[in-house]
Design an enzyme around this catalytic site. Sequence first.
Site, PDB file in Angstrom:
ATOM      1  CE  LYS A   1      33.196 111.846  23.055  1.00  0.00           C
ATOM      2  NZ  LYS A   1      32.634 110.618  23.675  1.00  0.00           N
TER       3      LYS A   1
ATOM      4  N   GLY B   1      37.861 108.089  21.114  1.00  0.00           N
ATOM      5  CA  GLY B   1      38.887 107.298  21.808  1.00  0.00           C
ATOM      6  C   GLY B   1      40.077 106.951  20.933  1.00  0.00           C
TER       7      GLY B   1
END
Lengths: 430, 430
Positions: free
Chosen positions: B205, B134
């Site tokens: 990720k 993020g």
Amino acid sequence: MPSINIGVIGFGTVGEGVVRALLGKPQFLEKRIGARLVLKAVCDRDLSRKREVKVDRGILTTDVNKILHSPDIRIVVELIGGVHPAKEFILEAFRRGKHVVTANKALLAECGKEIFEAAKRANVDLYFEASVGGGIPIIKALRESLCANHIDTMLGIVNGTSNYILSAMSEESLSFNQALAEAKKKGYAERNPALDIEGFDSAHKLAILTLLGFGKSVDLSDIYVEGIEDISLSDIRYAQDLGYVIKLLAIAKNIDGCLEARVQPTLLSREHLLSNVKGVYNAIYVHSDLAGGTLFYGRGAGSKPAASSVLGDIIDVARNIKNDSINRVPVYVEDRTIRKLRAFSETESRYYLRLSVIDKPGCLAMIARILGRHGISIASVVQKERKQAKIVPVVMMLHDAKERNVRQALDQINRLSAIKKKTVAIRVER
Amino acid sequence: MPSINIGVIGFGTVGEGVVRALLGKPQFLEKRIGARLVLKAVCDRDLSRKREVKVDRGILTTDVNKILHSPDIRIVVELIGGVHPAKEFILEAFRRGKHVVTANKALLAECGKEIFEAAKRANVDLYFEASVGGGIPIIKALRESLCANHIDTMLGIVNGTSNYILSAMSEESLSFNQALAEAKKKGYAERNPALDIEGFDSAHKLAILTLLGFGKSVDLSDIYVEGIEDISLSDIRYAQDLGYVIKLLAIAKNIDGCLEARVQPTLLSREHLLSNVKGVYNAIYVHSDLAGGTLFYGRGAGSKPAASSVLGDIIDVARNIKNDSINRVPVYVEDRTIRKLRAFSETESRYYLRLSVIDKPGCLAMIARILGRHGISIASVVQKERKQAKIVPVVMMLHDAKERNVRQALDQINRLSAIKKKTVAIRVER
């Protein structure tokens, strides 16, 4: 493959780390840049001391002009620290069109604006990641990653020596002096540790963070600085009982266009991520409008962590040289919406107080009355077990109060005949 | 002042955040770039839904080619997620010489190498900070700040949903299903949360982190993935009693040129900084030769944190456009010294075991003998209070052991008549 020549000024601890990394992984670095980094010269006043890295004698020099006047050196790495003569060296490098990488926090804190403007005029790059937080890439985060954000708060543990001492007091129940002696023995504190424990090193770093994070140049003399030299083991214990840890924080806040900048021992809730930053580690917490709370943690000092940041900067500058993109990122962008600095006396926080009170009826009421008269309300009171004949420690947590009001109230409280020692007051951050 | 035109594809949560920030602080951004960012078009299949940001109707479109084929749009921001049609859109943008900023972890995890090479061939920039963590600037840290380092370990809490669930179980004593329900109610879990809680989002990720941190492209199918759906409240409690916290970690290590990549629930000592990362927050711990241990912490999801990263990328690309320094930073540098991936069965860790044992003499000896036969030694044993008639939980901590040996030993142990339930095994990281 093009080559980029580098000169290093200052062959101390950090210089050794940088030279070792430059010589130790040439291909690794080359692949990341698309150019070869060539160490052309290393300058130090003292070349007799034995170093942990082997360097070709031909590139060692005691004459700084061998670097500053060399037409083929493109990047000058300044690692001598201190304001003079580092400043003169850097300005001379700029005049000769050289880019500079430095770790010099004192210089940037004291003459940052002047140095940055000189770099801009000379159309050269100036990078300084190692000046704050050792191996933590906080400078790049502020200049690039977070640069779409309006930052409102920065809280930093940016001095490893102080953090080591406070951690040792807290975890090994050492007194301040015992912890300081241990820090010296382990090489975490210098022989004269004043700059570290009195908070001035943190203030240097805060001045740099404030300029980058808020776009506002702050005079060092406008930063309120309080060190850890008066923190006692009993305050650390009482704080622990209440769920807090004591840390030396560098704090900068933009509250409605008014900037606060201070360095102070601070009570932090055990739940706060910064309260878990222990030993010589550093961390910087940044809060901003888009990203929210972010934290950057790592080794705040030492040869290798500093070398990581200096090398990162060298690679950045080398990429700019190779791509002809010097001055690609402005050092900082001035924020004209910040109207002024808030005087320290006008700042507000919660407070921890420790009063040494004679154990007789009516004392607490008197103290509460004085606080109340200054508009200060008490969140909690704990009266501790009696320690010495008739004198008991009373620990109070105050709700948000203005520093000036707290000082005025404490002046009156300390004059009460029932108060036997100067009251300890430590601010609290959320 | 030059202008740089931008087209945004995908007007969902992140798209709204990006558009709001772009339209909300034009001067602020302009000063940081030296160029004006102009939002030329926003594309979404569904334009009827009410958004929290007001956009001039003239720039809204359902036709993606209004962006991809527009000759004056320089930066395409892809925020639709998923592999298709995002991949086709991005490749088309490249073919037309447009730079791309994306938050698309699934696409980069599955087709990263292909996408990166296409960008290079087209000589355009591709930035993707928002794809991992993020608002945490971990991508830039790996590509730039830490790029002089050899990284050996990355441990990441990179899925906010799972971390929220584990935190709620641990702090509010909720069962997995209760915590999941709470996460859904608060909007922290999607209606179908499988991708998050089964670990595949973390694996996406991890694939990106591994490529950047180790210069090695790893197939998703080569990453061992274990989710949190089988973690029980009792294991969280037993771990707590031993001083540990359970976290879903994405782990990548380079051990002597052999790479490990896995996603798994993990016991972490309460002293580990990652163990204090709570709720929807994310953090990535990176250990490397120069910087040592560093940690990057922040909000792992949400409109604003993602917008912080996307805007940071847009500024980066805009600076490259303005300075004519496209492709200034290679996306990653391949490391040919990494010879192979270590099979999961060959990885070593400490282990936490919870056995459900019939309470009769000789049982523990039998279990210890089987472990010993597989070369596994026990660090500690705690037999818990009797829970149900005759069945007691026994918690064991094992010293470093190879996964394959532990599996083989557990196969034998689970077949013992004294073992009444499948033994729970959770790995431990230091």
